[in-house]
Design a protein around this motif. Structure first.
Motif, mmCIF file in Angstrom:
data_model
loop_
_atom_site.group_PDB
_atom_site.id
_atom_site.type_symbol
_atom_site.label_atom_id
_atom_site.label_comp_id
_atom_site.label_asym_id
_atom_site.label_seq_id
_atom_site.Cartn_x
_atom_site.Cartn_y
_atom_site.Cartn_z
ATOM 1 N N TYR A 132 52.267 -16.832 -36.823
ATOM 2 C CA TYR A 132 53.032 -15.739 -38.286
ATOM 3 C C TYR A 132 52.923 -16.952 -39.273
ATOM 4 O O TYR A 132 53.736 -18.009 -38.453
ATOM 5 N N ASP A 133 52.833 -16.620 -39.578
ATOM 6 C CA ASP A 133 53.489 -17.222 -40.835
ATOM 7 C C ASP A 133 55.152 -16.756 -41.860
ATOM 8 O O ASP A 133 55.123 -15.689 -41.597
ATOM 9 N N THR A 134 55.555 -18.071 -41.248
ATOM 10 C CA THR A 134 57.166 -17.815 -41.514
ATOM 11 C C THR A 134 57.327 -18.519 -42.607
ATOM 12 O O THR A 134 58.705 -18.923 -42.300
ATOM 13 N N ILE A 153 52.405 -25.323 -30.127
ATOM 14 C CA ILE A 153 52.865 -25.395 -30.870
ATOM 15 C C ILE A 153 53.109 -25.417 -31.755
ATOM 16 O O ILE A 153 52.542 -25.425 -33.246
ATOM 17 N N THR A 154 54.059 -23.383 -33.099
ATOM 18 C CA THR A 154 54.133 -23.057 -34.538
ATOM 19 C C THR A 154 54.909 -22.988 -34.428
ATOM 20 O O THR A 154 56.156 -22.757 -33.881
ATOM 21 N N GLU A 155 55.751 -22.892 -36.165
ATOM 22 C CA GLU A 155 57.232 -22.769 -36.542
ATOM 23 C C GLU A 155 57.481 -20.860 -35.549
ATOM 24 O O GLU A 155 58.508 -21.037 -35.841
ATOM 25 N N SER A 156 56.111 -20.212 -35.783
ATOM 26 C CA SER A 156 57.054 -18.796 -36.030
ATOM 27 C C SER A 156 57.487 -18.477 -34.282
ATOM 28 O O SER A 156 57.866 -18.430 -33.653
ATOM 29 N N ILE A 173 68.844 -25.698 -38.407
ATOM 30 C CA ILE A 173 69.094 -26.332 -37.122
ATOM 31 C C ILE A 173 67.279 -26.715 -36.275
ATOM 32 O O ILE A 173 67.482 -27.626 -35.613
ATOM 33 N N LEU A 174 66.918 -26.337 -36.282
ATOM 34 C CA LEU A 174 65.083 -26.899 -35.513
ATOM 35 C C LEU A 174 64.304 -27.327 -36.683
ATOM 36 O O LEU A 174 63.085 -27.518 -36.623
ATOM 37 N N ARG A 175 64.655 -27.635 -37.758
ATOM 38 C CA ARG A 175 63.992 -27.673 -39.098
ATOM 39 C C ARG A 175 63.529 -29.332 -38.546
ATOM 40 O O ARG A 175 61.581 -29.489 -38.558
ATOM 41 N N ARG A 176 63.716 -30.365 -38.191
ATOM 42 C CA ARG A 176 63.386 -31.715 -37.147
ATOM 43 C C ARG A 176 62.307 -31.225 -36.480
ATOM 44 O O ARG A 176 61.329 -31.976 -36.490
ATOM 45 N N ASP A 177 62.580 -30.342 -35.319
ATOM 46 C CA ASP A 177 61.505 -30.201 -33.905
ATOM 47 C C ASP A 177 60.116 -29.334 -35.045
ATOM 48 O O ASP A 177 59.566 -29.567 -34.295
ATOM 49 N N ILE A 178 60.758 -28.714 -35.258
ATOM 50 C CA ILE A 178 59.608 -28.217 -36.088
ATOM 51 C C ILE A 178 58.487 -29.071 -36.589
ATOM 52 O O ILE A 178 57.210 -29.271 -36.721
ATOM 53 N N ALA A 236 60.871 -17.832 -29.336
ATOM 54 C CA ALA A 236 61.938 -19.165 -28.913
ATOM 55 C C ALA A 236 63.034 -19.113 -29.212
ATOM 56 O O ALA A 236 64.598 -18.433 -28.383
ATOM 57 N N ALA A 237 63.674 -19.012 -30.068
ATOM 58 C CA ALA A 237 65.488 -19.119 -30.841
ATOM 59 C C ALA A 237 65.893 -18.056 -30.939
ATOM 60 O O ALA A 237 67.536 -17.654 -30.025
#
Length: 224
Positions: free
Chosen positions: A205-207, A158-161, A140-145, A166-167
């Motif tokens: 973190y590595d996600t 802001i990081t992916e993890s 769902i958040l791929r574009r925001d990432i 937060a989601a």
């Protein structure tokens, strides 16, 4: 006459037994006193040390990551699980959120879990649910990432993890609102924990282990 002899012949034996018992008891007492005197510490200055017990290590609830796990996916989910429930698979909070990662019933149904009792009593199912939910949120958040990763919003990197954490707290929709409003639209849960706090606490973190999937489900017969 024989009866008298038999009767009085016992007396010497009794006398000998009493004498032997008295002698033995006296000798035992003397030996105890001698040993006590020899090994007594009365009046002596005793100098000795007792080894200290190794220090107890406590895990700080606000620790950013577990050193032994680094910033791996396992470290990410364990830190999040500890924050949510102290790592307790069986807990149900006052708002009805369930398990180690504090899932709502609606979210569980969305990823294919309807039996709450089975969920609470099956740690492997909870771990699978965490991954499935993170996978769904990542899609769902791929574009925001892609758009916001490594940018700074209101002093928050802001990081992916951080986005995925937060989601987990607020839902993917509230994360989008926060990011796309430049931080103006925030969110806090029933305990007052803000989405900003999760962005900060779980950053870096590595996600990459989490693969984005639109319809991620927990694939387990016991989940139904």
């Amino acid at each position: 006459m024989k009866k008298k002899i038999a009767k009085f012949s016992v007396l010497p034996v009794l006398g000998a037994s009493v004498f032997f018992y008295s002698f033995s008891a006296k000798r035992a007492t003397e030996m105890r006193e001698a040993l006590a005197a020899e090994f007594s510490t009365t009046g002596q200055e005793l100098l000795f040390t007792v080894p200290e017990a190794p220090p107890t290590t406590f895990v700080d609830p606000d620790t950013r990551f577990y050193p032994e796990l680094g910033k791996s996916y396992v470290a990410f989910k364990e830190a999040l699980g500890f924050k949510e429930s102290g790592g307790d698979y069986s807990v149900v909070n006052e708002f009805g959120y369930l398990g180690k990662y504090q899932f709502g019933k609606g979210t569980l149904k969305m990823i294919g879990i309807r039996d709450v009792n089975t969920f609470l009593n099956t740690p492997d199912l909870q771990e699978a649910a965490f991954y499935a939910n993170a996978s769904r949120n990542k899609w769902i958040l791929r574009r925001d990432i892609d758009r916001f990763q490594d940018k700074v919003i209101n002093g928050i990197k802001i990081t992916e993890s951080g986005i995925l954490a937060a989601a987990h707290l607020a839902g993917a929709g509230n994360v989008k609102k926060f990011l796309r409003s430049g931080g103006a639209n925030s969110f806090s849960d029933g305990f007052g924990t803000s989405i900003k706090h999760y962005f900060k606490k779980f950053e870096g973190y590595d996600t990459s282990f989490i693969v984005p999937e639109r319809t991620a489900k927990v694939k387990s017969p016991s989940a139904i």
